[in-house]
Design a protein around this motif. Structure first.
Motif, mmCIF file in Angstrom:
data_model
loop_
_atom_site.group_PDB
_atom_site.id
_atom_site.type_symbol
_atom_site.label_atom_id
_atom_site.label_comp_id
_atom_site.label_asym_id
_atom_site.label_seq_id
_atom_site.Cartn_x
_atom_site.Cartn_y
_atom_site.Cartn_z
ATOM 1 N N ASN A 281 18.677 36.809 -23.113
ATOM 2 C CA ASN A 281 19.390 36.300 -21.938
ATOM 3 C C ASN A 281 20.340 35.200 -22.390
ATOM 4 O O ASN A 281 19.912 34.123 -22.800
ATOM 5 C CB ASN A 281 18.380 35.766 -20.911
ATOM 6 C CG ASN A 281 19.066 35.101 -19.728
ATOM 7 O OD1 ASN A 281 20.265 35.278 -19.491
ATOM 8 N ND2 ASN A 281 18.311 34.312 -18.979
ATOM 9 N N ASP A 299 11.845 43.145 -23.957
ATOM 10 C CA ASP A 299 13.281 43.403 -24.156
ATOM 11 C C ASP A 299 13.973 42.236 -24.848
ATOM 12 O O ASP A 299 15.068 41.798 -24.465
ATOM 13 C CB ASP A 299 13.970 43.683 -22.809
ATOM 14 C CG ASP A 299 13.544 45.006 -22.200
ATOM 15 O OD1 ASP A 299 13.023 45.860 -22.960
ATOM 16 O OD2 ASP A 299 13.706 45.178 -20.978
ATOM 17 N N ASN A 300 13.302 41.680 -25.853
ATOM 18 C CA ASN A 300 13.842 40.593 -26.681
ATOM 19 C C ASN A 300 14.067 39.293 -25.909
ATOM 20 O O ASN A 300 14.884 38.463 -26.296
ATOM 21 C CB ASN A 300 15.157 41.016 -27.363
ATOM 22 C CG ASN A 300 14.992 42.266 -28.185
ATOM 23 O OD1 ASN A 300 14.165 42.311 -29.097
ATOM 24 N ND2 ASN A 300 15.756 43.300 -27.859
ATOM 25 N N CYS A 301 13.324 39.122 -24.818
ATOM 26 C CA CYS A 301 13.465 37.920 -23.992
ATOM 27 C C CYS A 301 12.225 37.040 -24.102
ATOM 28 O O CYS A 301 11.147 37.493 -24.494
ATOM 29 C CB CYS A 301 13.710 38.289 -22.534
ATOM 30 S SG CYS A 301 15.327 39.066 -22.261
ATOM 31 N N CYS A 306 13.755 35.847 -17.666
ATOM 32 C CA CYS A 306 14.901 36.172 -18.517
ATOM 33 C C CYS A 306 15.043 37.685 -18.702
ATOM 34 O O CYS A 306 16.161 38.204 -18.773
ATOM 35 C CB CYS A 306 14.765 35.485 -19.873
ATOM 36 S SG CYS A 306 15.169 33.723 -19.851
ATOM 37 N N LYS A 307 13.911 38.375 -18.796
ATOM 38 C CA LYS A 307 13.952 39.834 -18.926
ATOM 39 C C LYS A 307 14.627 40.459 -17.711
ATOM 40 O O LYS A 307 15.455 41.372 -17.847
ATOM 41 C CB LYS A 307 12.530 40.375 -19.083
ATOM 42 C CG LYS A 307 12.450 41.890 -19.196
ATOM 43 C CD LYS A 307 10.995 42.349 -19.305
ATOM 44 C CE LYS A 307 10.913 43.873 -19.349
ATOM 45 N NZ LYS A 307 9.501 44.333 -19.392
ATOM 46 N N ASP A 308 14.302 39.961 -16.510
ATOM 47 C CA ASP A 308 14.908 40.493 -15.291
ATOM 48 C C ASP A 308 16.410 40.235 -15.263
ATOM 49 O O ASP A 308 17.195 41.112 -14.877
ATOM 50 C CB ASP A 308 14.244 39.863 -14.061
ATOM 51 C CG ASP A 308 12.809 40.333 -13.871
ATOM 52 O OD1 ASP A 308 12.438 41.364 -14.469
ATOM 53 O OD2 ASP A 308 12.062 39.662 -13.120
ATOM 54 N N ASN A 310 18.337 39.729 -17.871
ATOM 55 C CA ASN A 310 18.977 40.484 -18.944
ATOM 56 C C ASN A 310 19.129 41.966 -18.604
ATOM 57 O O ASN A 310 19.975 42.662 -19.185
ATOM 58 C CB ASN A 310 18.169 40.329 -20.240
ATOM 59 C CG ASN A 310 18.916 40.805 -21.461
ATOM 60 O OD1 ASN A 310 20.034 40.384 -21.711
ATOM 61 N ND2 ASN A 310 18.296 41.673 -22.234
ATOM 62 N N SER A 311 18.326 42.466 -17.665
ATOM 63 C CA SER A 311 18.406 43.877 -17.276
ATOM 64 C C SER A 311 19.543 44.149 -16.287
ATOM 65 O O SER A 311 19.879 45.303 -16.027
ATOM 66 C CB SER A 311 17.082 44.327 -16.662
ATOM 67 O OG SER A 311 16.841 43.664 -15.428
ATOM 68 N N LEU A 312 20.135 43.077 -15.760
ATOM 69 C CA LEU A 312 21.231 43.240 -14.806
ATOM 70 C C LEU A 312 22.495 43.677 -15.524
ATOM 71 O O LEU A 312 22.663 43.436 -16.725
ATOM 72 C CB LEU A 312 21.495 41.910 -14.079
ATOM 73 C CG LEU A 312 20.366 41.361 -13.195
ATOM 74 C CD1 LEU A 312 20.742 39.970 -12.702
ATOM 75 C CD2 LEU A 312 20.093 42.298 -12.024
ATOM 76 N N TYR A 314 26.156 43.526 -16.988
ATOM 77 C CA TYR A 314 26.746 42.357 -17.652
ATOM 78 C C TYR A 314 27.553 41.494 -16.693
ATOM 79 O O TYR A 314 27.472 40.258 -16.733
ATOM 80 C CB TYR A 314 27.638 42.803 -18.818
ATOM 81 C CG TYR A 314 28.313 41.642 -19.516
ATOM 82 C CD1 TYR A 314 27.593 40.808 -20.370
ATOM 83 C CD2 TYR A 314 29.665 41.359 -19.290
ATOM 84 C CE1 TYR A 314 28.199 39.738 -21.000
ATOM 85 C CE2 TYR A 314 30.281 40.283 -19.912
ATOM 86 C CZ TYR A 314 29.538 39.480 -20.766
ATOM 87 O OH TYR A 314 30.150 38.410 -21.377
ATOM 88 N N GLN A 317 25.335 39.312 -14.701
ATOM 89 C CA GLN A 317 24.829 38.201 -15.519
ATOM 90 C C GLN A 317 25.899 37.123 -15.672
ATOM 91 O O GLN A 317 25.614 35.921 -15.570
ATOM 92 C CB GLN A 317 24.436 38.712 -16.909
ATOM 93 C CG GLN A 317 23.244 39.641 -16.937
ATOM 94 C CD GLN A 317 22.853 39.994 -18.351
ATOM 95 O OE1 GLN A 317 22.715 39.125 -19.222
ATOM 96 N NE2 GLN A 317 22.691 41.290 -18.616
#
Length: 343
Positions: A281, A299-301, A306-308, A310-312, A314, A317
């Protein structure tokens, strides 16, 4: 005349791939009086940009501190340019043990007040009255002496993944934080003990050793060239390796292995791990230790939040980050309430 980097990291990475040339990652520092830092800074950038040097170099009135990578075919030309600068002639170059052609992706030469943020008033003590420099062999002898106190001058996230056996490792976020803490903890031993210090490449110990001599410590020693040079000498001379784990480095590699020992844990699940990552993130970017299993799961978060994010998409975000600076957690490397197993 180009005085600043004009390519993005992505563009530079593509050029490195296309070139297919080996690069050498190295570091060096030198305390010296530099009058006009801006002119010197521009001189370095112009010449090193021509040689395709990449890295992060700090210039100040007190000297220079550089971590960089050089195309292998250009190394001799780079060395010749260094030697053409009077105070950098034959300066020690710490060559990385583990090479990565993408250790740096931009050339940044910056003028700073100091080459290391130590927070000290150099006018209050003699910065040239340094401790005794010792090589790896003498260092090994010293740290076996019961009258020696061994101190790690690095920050908590550096020593967490690797340090010398028996070393004091202050739980600090900055170099400046460690200076007073160490003095207070060791004040009873200013006369009778050997104070032996080490850091990544030696630069922090240069100033710290002079500071501690000023504070009354009588027997002050520092590892010449730091962990990087120690590892080279141990391998070259067949010495006993007293270092455990990895050496944290300030480039895209993040660390290089000195021994097979894994002395730290994944900050999320607690299993043995010494791989530093940055939270995916971009609004967080927290540096922490994460194992492959947690990286896949998260997911590298660093957190579910932060995972949620980062899934949005770009653009979403980016909209969320608009008008906001990075969280202060970016400056608290390895420290966050979401990290359950921080050591």
């Amino acid at each position: 005349m180009q005085l600043y980097n004009k390519l993005s990291a992505k563009e530079r990475a593509a050029l490195i791939d296309d070139a297919g040339t080996d690069r050498l990652t190295l570091s060096f520092y030198k305390y010296a009086h530099i009058g006009n830092t801006e002119i010197f800074r521009n001189h370095l950038f112009i010449n090193w940009n021509e040689l395709d040097v990449l890295g992060r170099i700090y210039v100040a009135n007190e000297g220079i501190n550089g971590q960089l990578s050089v195309p292998a075919p250009n190394f001799n030309a780079f060395k010749e340019h260094l030697d053409s600068i009077t105070f950098l002639e034959n300066v020690r170059l710490n060559i990385a043990r583990e090479q990565d052609v993408k250790s740096f992706l931009k050339l940044k030469v910056k003028v700073r007040k100091k080459i290391v943020a130590d927070g000290l008033n150099d006018d209050t003590f003699d910065v040239t009255n340094k401790g005794v420099h010792v090589d790896a062999e003498k260092f090994n002898q010293l740290i076996e002496d019961p009258d020696t106190i061994l101190v790690d001058m690095r920050n908590h996230y550096e020593s967490e993944i690797g340090h010398f056996k028996g070393a004091i490792t202050p739980d600090v976020d900055t170099f400046r934080d460690s200076l007073d803490i160490i003095e207070e903890d060791l004040k009873e031993h200013k006369e009778d003990k050997n104070l032996v210090m080490y850091c990544t490449g030696g630069i922090r110990c240069e100033k710290a050793s002079a500071y501690y001599k000023h504070k009354g410590f009588k027997k002050v020693f520092q590892l010449e060239g730091g962990i990087i040079e120690y590892a080279r000498q141990v391998e070259e001379k067949g010495l006993d390796n007293k270092y455990l784990g990895k050496n944290f480095v300030f480039d895209h590699r993040r660390s290089e292995r000195i021994s097979d020992d894994i002395i730290s844990n994944c900050h999320q699940c607690g299993k043995p791990c010494d791989t530093h990552v940055n939270c995916a993130n971009e609004a967080c970017h927290l540096l922490f230790i994460q194992c492959p299993e947690c990286a896949a799961k998260m997911d590298n978060c660093c957190s579910v939040e932060c995972k949620d994010i980062n899934s949005l998409p770009y653009e979403e975000q980016k909209a969320l980050r608009k008008g906001k600076g990075n969280s202060n957690k970016i400056f608290k490397k390895g420290r966050s309430e979401v990290l359950k197993f921080k050591g």
